[in-house]
Design a protein around this motif. Structure first.
Motif, PDB file in Angstrom:
ATOM      1  N   ARG A 441      41.917  35.236  27.891  1.00  0.00           N
ATOM      2  CA  ARG A 441      42.266  35.259  29.298  1.00  0.00           C
ATOM      3  C   ARG A 441      43.737  35.571  29.516  1.00  0.00           C
ATOM      4  O   ARG A 441      44.116  36.303  30.417  1.00  0.00           O
ATOM      5  N   PHE A 450      38.244  45.889  38.308  1.00  0.00           N
ATOM      6  CA  PHE A 450      38.041  44.572  38.893  1.00  0.00           C
ATOM      7  C   PHE A 450      36.828  43.857  38.317  1.00  0.00           C
ATOM      8  O   PHE A 450      36.897  42.697  37.913  1.00  0.00           O
ATOM      9  N   ARG A 453      37.503  42.434  34.882  1.00  0.00           N
ATOM     10  CA  ARG A 453      38.382  41.269  34.854  1.00  0.00           C
ATOM     11  C   ARG A 453      37.663  40.056  35.419  1.00  0.00           C
ATOM     12  O   ARG A 453      37.743  38.963  34.912  1.00  0.00           O
ATOM     13  N   TYR A 454      36.934  40.310  36.504  1.00  0.00           N
ATOM     14  CA  TYR A 454      36.245  39.218  37.169  1.00  0.00           C
ATOM     15  C   TYR A 454      35.171  38.627  36.261  1.00  0.00           C
ATOM     16  O   TYR A 454      35.039  37.420  36.123  1.00  0.00           O
ATOM     17  N   ALA A 457      36.781  36.624  33.630  1.00  0.00           N
ATOM     18  CA  ALA A 457      37.333  35.395  34.191  1.00  0.00           C
ATOM     19  C   ALA A 457      36.230  34.367  34.399  1.00  0.00           C
ATOM     20  O   ALA A 457      36.461  33.159  34.336  1.00  0.00           O
ATOM     21  N   ASN A 458      35.011  34.845  34.629  1.00  0.00           N
ATOM     22  CA  ASN A 458      33.900  33.928  34.841  1.00  0.00           C
ATOM     23  C   ASN A 458      33.642  33.026  33.639  1.00  0.00           C
ATOM     24  O   ASN A 458      33.104  31.927  33.798  1.00  0.00           O
ATOM     25  N   ARG A 461      35.164  29.772  34.174  1.00  0.00           N
ATOM     26  CA  ARG A 461      34.782  29.012  35.351  1.00  0.00           C
ATOM     27  C   ARG A 461      34.713  27.532  34.997  1.00  0.00           C
ATOM     28  O   ARG A 461      34.241  27.170  33.926  1.00  0.00           O
ATOM     29  N   PRO A 462      35.231  26.657  35.885  1.00  0.00           N
ATOM     30  CA  PRO A 462      35.144  25.237  35.584  1.00  0.00           C
ATOM     31  C   PRO A 462      33.678  24.852  35.329  1.00  0.00           C
ATOM     32  O   PRO A 462      32.779  25.357  35.991  1.00  0.00           O
ATOM     33  N   GLU A 744      28.879  32.562  44.343  1.00  0.00           N
ATOM     34  CA  GLU A 744      30.015  33.461  44.166  1.00  0.00           C
ATOM     35  C   GLU A 744      29.650  34.907  44.421  1.00  0.00           C
ATOM     36  O   GLU A 744      30.413  35.652  45.033  1.00  0.00           O
TER      37      GLU A 744
ATOM     38  N   ILE B  97      36.889  31.559  45.695  1.00  0.00           N
ATOM     39  CA  ILE B  97      36.205  31.675  44.409  1.00  0.00           C
ATOM     40  C   ILE B  97      36.901  30.773  43.399  1.00  0.00           C
ATOM     41  O   ILE B  97      38.102  30.949  43.119  1.00  0.00           O
ATOM     42  N   PRO B  98      36.177  29.781  42.892  1.00  0.00           N
ATOM     43  CA  PRO B  98      36.831  28.729  42.106  1.00  0.00           C
ATOM     44  C   PRO B  98      37.485  29.226  40.816  1.00  0.00           C
ATOM     45  O   PRO B  98      38.437  28.621  40.349  1.00  0.00           O
ATOM     46  N   SER B  99      36.981  30.330  40.249  1.00  0.00           N
ATOM     47  CA  SER B  99      37.545  30.743  38.956  1.00  0.00           C
ATOM     48  C   SER B  99      38.766  31.641  39.112  1.00  0.00           C
ATOM     49  O   SER B  99      39.334  32.072  38.115  1.00  0.00           O
ATOM     50  N   LEU B 100      39.141  31.945  40.359  1.00  0.00           N
ATOM     51  CA  LEU B 100      40.325  32.779  40.567  1.00  0.00           C
ATOM     52  C   LEU B 100      41.419  31.950  41.222  1.00  0.00           C
ATOM     53  O   LEU B 100      41.141  31.041  42.009  1.00  0.00           O
ATOM     54  N   GLU B 111      40.696  44.768  45.792  1.00  0.00           N
ATOM     55  CA  GLU B 111      40.229  45.228  44.486  1.00  0.00           C
ATOM     56  C   GLU B 111      38.823  45.795  44.585  1.00  0.00           C
ATOM     57  O   GLU B 111      38.468  46.725  43.865  1.00  0.00           O
ATOM     58  N   LEU B 112      38.018  45.222  45.472  1.00  0.00           N
ATOM     59  CA  LEU B 112      36.669  45.743  45.626  1.00  0.00           C
ATOM     60  C   LEU B 112      36.710  47.168  46.166  1.00  0.00           C
ATOM     61  O   LEU B 112      35.808  47.960  45.960  1.00  0.00           O
TER      62      LEU B 112
END
Ligand code: ATP
Ligand code: MG
Lengths: 838, 225
Positions: A441, A450, A453-454, A457-458, A461-462, A744, B97-100, B111-112
């Protein structure tokens, strides 16, 4: 009351409670298999040996030994074993075989199993042989065909399936040929006296004290180089080696069970999350918390019972099929017996494990206040940190597993080491996963699209439990891949086709007078002489000034710094020459090419490994007994020998000018282009010199390949359970986060992401999970193979990278597909609906 | 010119046993650049209506035009493209969004679109909402008010032509609301965006140009201020 509305949910729960079934059935199967094997060994141990005691020696028994054996009260049968070439008339082929020539009274226990049956009376009545089955196939033998051994012909009477006195069912290097001892003399093979061993079987009138009697005379036997085996020793040895094999299978079963257990816990966790409101409501209405927990427990233990039932049934089914696969390795008949007792134990064990696992996520619910439960943050149904009950349950769980899996082996120390190892392996794996995950990360380039990266990043995720998923996925994969690699590495060591100059046929036991003739036959067949070396047999009689006999007085293994026992007992086949070969490298001292008898002590060169095992240094002295003649030597140089080059390598190399006059034999190596020319040169040689033996390395490699493949197959079969459990854990974990994932993706769509982007994100997430898992798996399996090869098998590691990459690719694909399958329908939900549910 | 045109929109939800009509023949238009609010009792269909106008769902019948595009006839992906181009969102429960982290959350709409490297813009906007020192904080590390301010920044970053806010201060206490509410209006004024806000709060509604009152799925009255 309210469970009725949750049918679908319950079905899913059942599915994941079943994730424990893999581990459960594996363990139950192995447990059953173990007890079957042990029972079979106990019942058949006398038939395995064929007598109460068996003595063996490389040379004729000295007079004292003969008297000792004869003084034992009972009956005696003798056997002679020797390696020689057999020529098969059926197709003209020949092969190195092991002859077993035994007397008619043998075996005292059990009857030889032959096809056709009951051949033994006829067998001893004339010039007949029995063959191991593989020879029938290899040389297209039919009953009544003739086989030439030494100078005479024998008629093939049948197939020997199981004859007492051997613990391997198959002679791997040299298949077995059986004949009556009375015929051996006529073959003329005994006169060369090489590669012969002598056995005496004794059936005692009263075998009760045989172990202690023999033990008392242990030193006497050692000094005379006589080994002995009793029924009990043989039995214990067999049981021990089987336990070692089943311990490994057990370990794999346990991994599957632990993974499945994690799967169950997370499935129950998901289920309970959905049930929180019901629970809170029940409590608001005044139901005490213990009752609420009890209601859930009843439900879950019902599911546990189903899982346990499926597990034990499946386990029993597998247990019945195991003997089919490994029949070839068993020197005894193995039958699987059904036992209600075992089924019951398996059922109880499975149920207790399920129950305890389900209890874990239930624990925190006791403490939840009705109000808290009604609040909407469904994601965290409390934690179980610092709950003494959680530790208690884990402890009971551990004890149950330990008790079930290892109850059958009685060595507590080994068991503890094993369990410790299991935990350590998982811990190391988790650590590696964490270490790999962490920097990804941080160093994620901002330039990536995007969706990429997204998606990556997942992974962070907590509550995503990525480490858990990685470990679960990698474990089974590592086992399977490690086995593949080990097998490949061993086979690569034996890869005889790797170079034009590598030999693939070795001729040995060539008498000096036969050397020229042998070389001439090779020349006539247009085969190269890749190596030709004289061999002189010798034993060590004095080690650093002390007679070797004095070392026998030490304990069985001696103390650590002394020479290892085998190094003093064995017979050394040494050579002499004036140069080093290209497989050798001088690491210490100076190689002396020439010397003479007057130069005593004679400067010799020793191989590095033996130097270490003997605890020697340069300049140390050894006295060899060269067939009656004492010869003092001094370690003048140390050679590193590349043992995996297929050629004759020697522990000791003498200088020229010393051993020329000693009784010697020759070894010659060549390379044949194909099986046909192998057969041709073999039959040419056997025609002229029946005592010269040859080894066709191609054939041996095929045999070893076959063996390894079968062993690997059994273990890999078990490992598949671990992989399945791993994928189920991943599925369960993904289910836990599915709600979050949907939310999400809806959010992203609200912000304008089209379904393609969402799919790309999901793909990236699972693909990177799969990539990480396969990197970790690939890396760890190479590491594990390395350790296995270095410390257990003691061969250099040649990594079959193509296997590693193929494995990683499969792993990657499996993970990605599993992930995507679990995310089906995520893009189909209408955004508003999800957003409404906040 | 009207940026939003709603004609005879009906919305019915089908449950297992029967159909629930939520919106019936709703008609109204909203002028570009104007600010209006939707008031009504709970369950009257405000959120449903707002969602339809934003293209988050499709009406059972009737037509909706957003900046000339017919939402009722568009496919899911076309709707997504329209939302990304035209629409900004603020939700009652923030929906970050919790992970960002904060900055990444704000950047998502850009970005989209495929426009990378607009970091400065997002940073400026976060500074504007008073969170210049919390760029790398994750949603869990932010208070409700701070999360909503991040959500505001996210709603404005791509300069939407219309902004929908569903009870933007509904989850906040009055003191925090007093920060977020003016911010919403200020940002709106600076960007010249059309604003549609659903609220229970009459004071907030009074700050807009027009108030639509909804009762049982129908527009009951329009009040211009
Ligand atoms: N997916 C759905 N399925 C069934 N009924 C629905 C669905 N979505 C909304 N409804 C119903 O439509 C009605 C209006 O819901 P909506 O969320 O639009 O109300 P609201 O005016 O926003 O209320 P509130 O002020 O409480 O947020 C409610 O009666 C609700 O039960
Ligand atoms: Mg609403």
């Amino acid at each position: 009351m309210s469970w009725r509305d949750s049918r679908r949910n319950r079905f899913k729960l059942l599915l994941f409670v079943l994730s424990i079934v893999f581990g459960l059935s594996a363990l139950i199967a192995i447990r059953g298999f173990r007890s079957n094997v042990e029972r079979a060994i106990h019942e058949q141990s006398k038939e395995l040996v064929g007598a109460d005691v068996e003595f063996h020696s490389r040379s004729k028994y000295p007079e004292e030994v003969e008297t000792f054996i004869d003084r034992m009260e009972g009956r005696r049968a003798d056997e002679i074993r020797l390696s020689t070439m057999a020529l098969f008339e059926s197709n003209g082929g020949s092969r190195l075989v092991q002859l077993r020539a035994f007397e008619e009274v043998f075996p005292f226990y059990g009857t030889p199993k032959t096809r056709p049956e009951n051949l033994m009376d006829r067998f001893h009545s004339g010039r007949y042989v029995l063959l191991e089955e593989s020879l029938f196939h290899q040389f297209s033998v039919t009953l009544g065909d003739r086989v030439k051994l030494g100078t005479i012909y024998f008629e093939v009477l049948g197939i020997a399936d199981r004859i007492p006195g051997e613990s391997d069912l198959i002679g791997w290097v040299a298949p077995r040929v059986y004949l009556s001892k009375s015929n051996l003399e006529d073959t003329g093979l005994m006169q060369f006296g090489s590669r012969v061993s002598y056995r005496a079987y004794v059936k005692l009138d009263d075998p009760t004290n045989v172990e202690s009697d023999l033990e008392r005379n242990r030193r006497f036997f050692r000094a005379n180089r006589i080994g002995y085996d009793t029924v009990k020793e043989e039995r214990d040895e067999l049981i021990e080696s089987f336990q070692r094999v089943t311990d490994l299978l057990n370990l794999i079963g346990f991994m599957a069970l632990i993974l499945g257990g994690v799967g169950v816990t997370s499935a129950v966790h998901v289920y309970l999350s959905g049930k929180r409101e019901t629970m809170a409501l029940l409590r608001c209405l005044g139901t005490p918390s213990s009752l609420v927990v009890t209601i859930f427990l009843l439900q879950i233990s019902g599911l546990g019972l189903v899982a346990a039932l499926v597990g034990s049934l499946l386990g029993n089914a597998i247990q019945y099929s195991i003997p089919l696969f490994i029949r070839d390795f068993l020197p005894f008949a193995l039958e699987s017996r059904f036992s209600w007792w075992d089924l019951g134990i398996g059922l109880l064990f499975g149920w207790v494990v399920c129950f305890l696992l389900a209890l874990l996520p239930l624990l925190p619910l006791r403490k939840i206040s009705p109000l808290l439960a009604l609040r909407t943050d469904v994601e965290k149904p409390g934690t179980m940190k610092k709950d003494p009950w959680a530790y208690a349950i884990l402890a009971v769980l551990g004890l149950t597993l330990f008790g079930f899996g290892f109850a059958q082996t009685d060595n507590l120390k080994v068991n503890l080491a094993f369990s410790g190892g299991l935990v350590a392996v998982l811990a190391i794996l988790a650590m590696v996963a964490w270490l790999v995950l962490k920097p990804v990360r941080k160093f994620l380039p901002a330039k990536l699209p995007f969706a990429w990266r997204y998606g990556i990043a997942n992974l962070y995720r907590p509550n995503n439990r990525t480490v858990l998923m990685l470990v679960a996925l990698a474990v089974g994969f590592i086992i399977v891949l490690c086995l593949f690699l080990t097998k490949e590495a061993i086979l690569k060591q034996l890869d005889i086709d790797r170079g034009e100059s590598a030999s693939n046929m070795i001729f040995f036991d060539i008498q000096p007078s036969q050397l020229d003739g042998t070389l001439e036959i090779l020349g006539r067949n247009e085969l190269p002489i890749l190596e030709s070396a004289p061999i002189v047999s010798m034993r060590i009689s004095e080690f650093k000034g002390a007679p070797v006999r004095s070392f026998y007085r030490r304990g069985p293994r001696g103390d650590n710094d002394g020479p290892q026992g085998w190094t003093l007992r064995r017979e050394y086949r040494s050579t002499f020459r004036d140069h080093l070969t290209d497989a050798e490298e001088l690491v210490a001292g100076r190689f002396i090419p020439q010397a003479s008898m007057e130069d005593e002590p004679i400067p010799v060169s020793i191989s590095q490994g033996l130097l270490e095992d003997m605890g020697l240094e340069l300049g140390d002295r050894l006295v060899f007994d060269v067939q009656g003649l004492p010869l003092e030597t001094e370690i003048a140089s140390v050679r590193k020998v590349d043992w995996n080059q297929v050629r004759a390598n020697f522990f000791f190399v003498f200088p020229e000018g010393v051993l020329e006059e000693a009784p010697k034999m020759h070894i010659v190596a060549t390379r044949t282009p194909d099986a046909r020319s192998t057969a041709q040169v073999q039959s040419d040689l056997i025609e002229k010199y029946p005592n010269v033996s040859s080894i066709d390395l191609r054939l041996i490699v095929t045999t070893i390949d076959d063996l390894l493949s079968k062993v690997a197959w059994v273990v890999q079969f078990m490992a598949l359970f671990t992989i399945s459990a791993g994928l189920l854990v991943m599925t369960g974990t993904l289910m836990t986060s599915r709600y979050q994932r949907i939310r999400e993706s809806v959010l992203l769509r609200t912000l304008g992401a089209d379904s393609k982007t969402i799919k790309r994100i999901l793909f990236t997430e699972f693909a990177s999970l799969g990539l990480l898992a396969s990197i970790i798996g690939g890396f760890m399996s190479v590491a594990a193979t390395w350790a296995l090869m270095k410390f257990l098998i003691r061969l250099p590691l040649v990594v079959a990278w193509e296997v590693v990459f193929a494995g990683m690719l499969i792993m990657f694909a499996l993970t990605t597909v599993t992930g995507l399958l679990n995310s089906r329908g995520i893009t189909r939900q209408a955004p508003l609906e999800i957003l409404r549910q906040q | 010119m009207n940026i939003l045109k709603v004609e005879n929109v009906c919305k019915t939800f089908a449950t297992e046993t029967h159909e629930v009509p939520v919106l019936q023949n709703v008609c109204f238009e909203i002028e570009k650049g104007s600010r209006c609010s939707i008031l009504g009792p709970s369950g009257s269909g405000k959120s449903t209506l707002l969602g339809l106008c934003a293209g988050l769902d499709r009406p059972t019948s009737g037509e909706i035009y957003l900046n000339g595009s017919p939402l009722h006839a568009a496919s899911e992906d076309e709707l997504a493209a329209i939302r990304n181009r035209e629409v900004g969102f603020v939700f009652q429960n923030f929906q970050l969004i919790p992970s960002l982290n904060a900055l990444e959350n704000v950047l998502v709409p850009l970005e989209l679109r495929g426009g990378a490297g607009k970091l400065r813009k997002a940073e400026d906007l976060l500074k504007r909402v008073g969170l210049g020192d919390r760029l790398d904080h994750f949603p869990v590390q932010l208070s409700g008010g701070e999360q909503q301010r991040v959500a505001l920044a996210r709603a404005f970053i791509h300069r939407p032509s219309i902004l929908f806010a569903d009870e933007p201060t509904g989850n906040l206490d009055s003191e925090t609301s007093a920060v977020v509410e003016p911010l919403l209006f200020d940002l709106n004024r600076e960007a010249g965006t059309t604003l549609v806000v659903v609220t229970h709060n009459l004071d907030l509604a009074r700050k807009t140009d027009r108030i639509f009152r909804i009762r049982q799925g129908a527009v009951e009255g329009v009040q211009s201020l």
